[in-house]
Write a protein that holds these residues in place. Structure first.
Motif, PDB file in Angstrom:
ATOM      1  N   UNK A  45     -27.723  -3.901  -0.153  1.00  0.00           N
ATOM      2  CA  UNK A  45     -26.551  -4.355  -0.906  1.00  0.00           C
ATOM      3  C   UNK A  45     -25.387  -4.599   0.035  1.00  0.00           C
ATOM      4  N   UNK A  46     -24.637  -5.611  -0.247  1.00  0.00           N
ATOM      5  CA  UNK A  46     -23.485  -5.882   0.612  1.00  0.00           C
ATOM      6  C   UNK A  46     -22.384  -4.888   0.295  1.00  0.00           C
ATOM      7  N   UNK A  47     -21.776  -4.388   1.355  1.00  0.00           N
ATOM      8  CA  UNK A  47     -20.696  -3.418   1.181  1.00  0.00           C
ATOM      9  C   UNK A  47     -19.497  -4.105   0.552  1.00  0.00           C
ATOM     10  N   UNK A  48     -18.812  -3.428  -0.351  1.00  0.00           N
ATOM     11  CA  UNK A  48     -17.639  -4.052  -0.971  1.00  0.00           C
ATOM     12  C   UNK A  48     -16.555  -4.272   0.064  1.00  0.00           C
ATOM     13  N   UNK A  49     -15.845  -5.368  -0.082  1.00  0.00           N
ATOM     14  CA  UNK A  49     -14.757  -5.642   0.826  1.00  0.00           C
ATOM     15  C   UNK A  49     -13.599  -4.732   0.475  1.00  0.00           C
ATOM     16  N   UNK A  50     -13.159  -3.966   1.440  1.00  0.00           N
ATOM     17  CA  UNK A  50     -12.055  -3.040   1.207  1.00  0.00           C
ATOM     18  C   UNK A  50     -10.786  -3.670   1.759  1.00  0.00           C
ATOM     19  N   UNK A  51      -9.871  -3.944   0.860  1.00  0.00           N
ATOM     20  CA  UNK A  51      -8.607  -4.509   1.307  1.00  0.00           C
ATOM     21  C   UNK A  51      -7.603  -3.387   1.419  1.00  0.00           C
ATOM     22  N   UNK A  52      -6.825  -3.390   2.473  1.00  0.00           N
ATOM     23  CA  UNK A  52      -5.859  -2.303   2.627  1.00  0.00           C
ATOM     24  C   UNK A  52      -4.847  -2.334   1.480  1.00  0.00           C
ATOM     25  N   UNK A  53      -4.423  -1.136   1.056  1.00  0.00           N
ATOM     26  CA  UNK A  53      -3.491  -1.031  -0.063  1.00  0.00           C
ATOM     27  C   UNK A  53      -2.157  -1.713   0.256  1.00  0.00           C
ATOM     28  N   UNK A  54      -1.719  -1.589   1.488  1.00  0.00           N
ATOM     29  CA  UNK A  54      -0.466  -2.225   1.877  1.00  0.00           C
ATOM     30  C   UNK A  54      -0.646  -2.902   3.228  1.00  0.00           C
ATOM     31  N   UNK A  55       0.102  -3.957   3.440  1.00  0.00           N
ATOM     32  CA  UNK A  55      -0.003  -4.642   4.717  1.00  0.00           C
ATOM     33  C   UNK A  55       1.007  -4.086   5.712  1.00  0.00           C
ATOM     34  N   UNK A  56       0.975  -4.618   6.908  1.00  0.00           N
ATOM     35  CA  UNK A  56       1.814  -4.104   7.991  1.00  0.00           C
ATOM     36  C   UNK A  56       3.293  -4.224   7.659  1.00  0.00           C
ATOM     37  N   UNK A  57       3.690  -5.363   7.053  1.00  0.00           N
ATOM     38  CA  UNK A  57       5.101  -5.553   6.692  1.00  0.00           C
ATOM     39  C   UNK A  57       5.546  -4.509   5.682  1.00  0.00           C
ATOM     40  N   UNK A  58       4.678  -4.236   4.695  1.00  0.00           N
ATOM     41  CA  UNK A  58       5.014  -3.217   3.701  1.00  0.00           C
ATOM     42  C   UNK A  58       5.178  -1.850   4.354  1.00  0.00           C
ATOM     43  N   UNK A  59       4.308  -1.553   5.299  1.00  0.00           N
ATOM     44  CA  UNK A  59       4.393  -0.273   6.004  1.00  0.00           C
ATOM     45  C   UNK A  59       5.742  -0.140   6.690  1.00  0.00           C
ATOM     46  N   UNK A  60       6.154  -1.194   7.387  1.00  0.00           N
ATOM     47  CA  UNK A  60       7.458  -1.171   8.051  1.00  0.00           C
ATOM     48  C   UNK A  60       8.582  -1.000   7.040  1.00  0.00           C
ATOM     49  N   UNK A  61       8.473  -1.716   5.923  1.00  0.00           N
ATOM     50  CA  UNK A  61       9.491  -1.669   4.871  1.00  0.00           C
ATOM     51  C   UNK A  61       9.642  -0.243   4.344  1.00  0.00           C
ATOM     52  N   UNK A  62       8.515   0.366   3.929  1.00  0.00           N
ATOM     53  CA  UNK A  62       8.570   1.710   3.376  1.00  0.00           C
ATOM     54  C   UNK A  62       9.015   2.740   4.414  1.00  0.00           C
ATOM     55  N   UNK A  74       5.529   7.326  -1.248  1.00  0.00           N
ATOM     56  CA  UNK A  74       4.107   7.106  -1.529  1.00  0.00           C
ATOM     57  C   UNK A  74       3.657   5.695  -1.168  1.00  0.00           C
ATOM     58  N   UNK A  75       4.573   4.856  -0.740  1.00  0.00           N
ATOM     59  CA  UNK A  75       4.299   3.449  -0.407  1.00  0.00           C
ATOM     60  C   UNK A  75       3.918   2.640  -1.650  1.00  0.00           C
ATOM     61  N   UNK A  76       4.311   3.147  -2.823  1.00  0.00           N
ATOM     62  CA  UNK A  76       4.054   2.410  -4.056  1.00  0.00           C
ATOM     63  C   UNK A  76       5.334   2.255  -4.865  1.00  0.00           C
ATOM     64  N   UNK A  77       6.432   2.806  -4.354  1.00  0.00           N
ATOM     65  CA  UNK A  77       7.702   2.746  -5.071  1.00  0.00           C
ATOM     66  C   UNK A  77       8.206   1.297  -5.143  1.00  0.00           C
ATOM     67  N   UNK A  78       9.024   1.032  -6.142  1.00  0.00           N
ATOM     68  CA  UNK A  78       9.613  -0.283  -6.325  1.00  0.00           C
ATOM     69  C   UNK A  78      10.494  -0.604  -5.122  1.00  0.00           C
ATOM     70  N   UNK A  79      10.160  -1.684  -4.425  1.00  0.00           N
ATOM     71  CA  UNK A  79      10.906  -2.041  -3.207  1.00  0.00           C
ATOM     72  C   UNK A  79      12.361  -2.355  -3.500  1.00  0.00           C
ATOM     73  N   UNK A  80      12.593  -3.055  -4.601  1.00  0.00           N
ATOM     74  CA  UNK A  80      13.972  -3.422  -4.921  1.00  0.00           C
ATOM     75  C   UNK A  80      14.802  -2.179  -5.247  1.00  0.00           C
ATOM     76  N   UNK A  81      14.176  -1.199  -5.883  1.00  0.00           N
ATOM     77  CA  UNK A  81      14.873   0.052  -6.181  1.00  0.00           C
ATOM     78  C   UNK A  81      15.311   0.716  -4.879  1.00  0.00           C
ATOM     79  N   UNK A  82      14.389   0.810  -3.921  1.00  0.00           N
ATOM     80  CA  UNK A  82      14.706   1.455  -2.644  1.00  0.00           C
ATOM     81  C   UNK A  82      15.843   0.740  -1.919  1.00  0.00           C
TER      82      UNK A  82
END
Length: 199
Positions: A45-62, A74-82
């Motif tokens: 069976x082909x392994x499922x493609x795992x996409x990262x939860x956040x990209x590099x830009x998001x990491x820098x942002x958070x 948690x890296x899931x908070x509303x960006x505009x709120x922050x």
């Protein structure tokens, strides 16, 4: 030395071809002896493609806002709120006001909610409390409101916006817009309830 390296590559290539040999698409075709004897299943069976939860830009942002606000995120908070609450940091306290020149606790909350969520709240912590859905302390999420009162039966006198990790942002009479912890003795003693604004 060169012959040893070439020989090793040849052995590796032969080994890999053994495991990745193609299976005939015709169901009636006979399998070769090597395919039949293979220790691995032929149709893996082909392994499922795992996409990262956040990209590099998001990491820098958070990371930037975690550092600016002094809060573990948690890296899931509303960006505009922050971004919005961070922009208010350091605004001086002014009773009855709601601007970057000065604001009280409910004025700060009303301005943030209007800007981030497009929701108009009343400029009163007591009125806000009447219009929110009460939630357990263990269920608080970023953007929820936290309310305080000075003892049982006393009226609500203060409100802030929860961020994460027991930290909230508010306009305090002794320092203006700042981030504090619900674990601090004063806020732990006067914490009353948390509420969620229905959007």
């Amino acid at each position: 030395m060169k012959n040893i390296i070439l020989g090793s590559c040849a052995v590796a290539a032969m080994s890999l071809s053994f495991f990745f040999e193609q299976v005939p698409t015709d169901k009636n075709a006979k399998l070769t002896a090597i395919e039949t004897a293979s220790v691995l299943p032929l149709n893996l069976p082909t392994a499922p493609t795992i996409t990262p939860a956040i990209n590099f830009r998001d990491t820098l942002y958070y990371n930037y806002y975690a550092q600016t606000l002094g809060v573990k995120l948690n890296y899931s908070e509303d960006k505009q709120l922050l971004a919005t609450v961070a922009d208010w940091l350091g605004t001086p306290y002014r009773s009855g006001a709601a601007s970057k020149k000065g604001t009280d606790c409910s004025g700060f909350v009303t301005k943030v909610y209007q800007e981030v969520y497009g929701i108009k709240l009343t400029h009163s912590s007591r009125s806000m409390f009447q219009s929110v859905e009460r939630i357990k302390k263990s269920a608080i999420k970023a953007g929820d409101l936290v309310f305080f009162r000075r003892g049982p039966g006393k009226p609500i006198y203060h409100v802030g916006i929860y961020l994460n990790n027991n930290k909230f942002i508010h306009s305090a009479s002794n320092g203006g817009v700042m981030v504090s912890s619900l674990n601090q003795a004063y806020y732990a003693r006067n914490y009353y309830a948390a509420g969620r604004v229905n959007m």
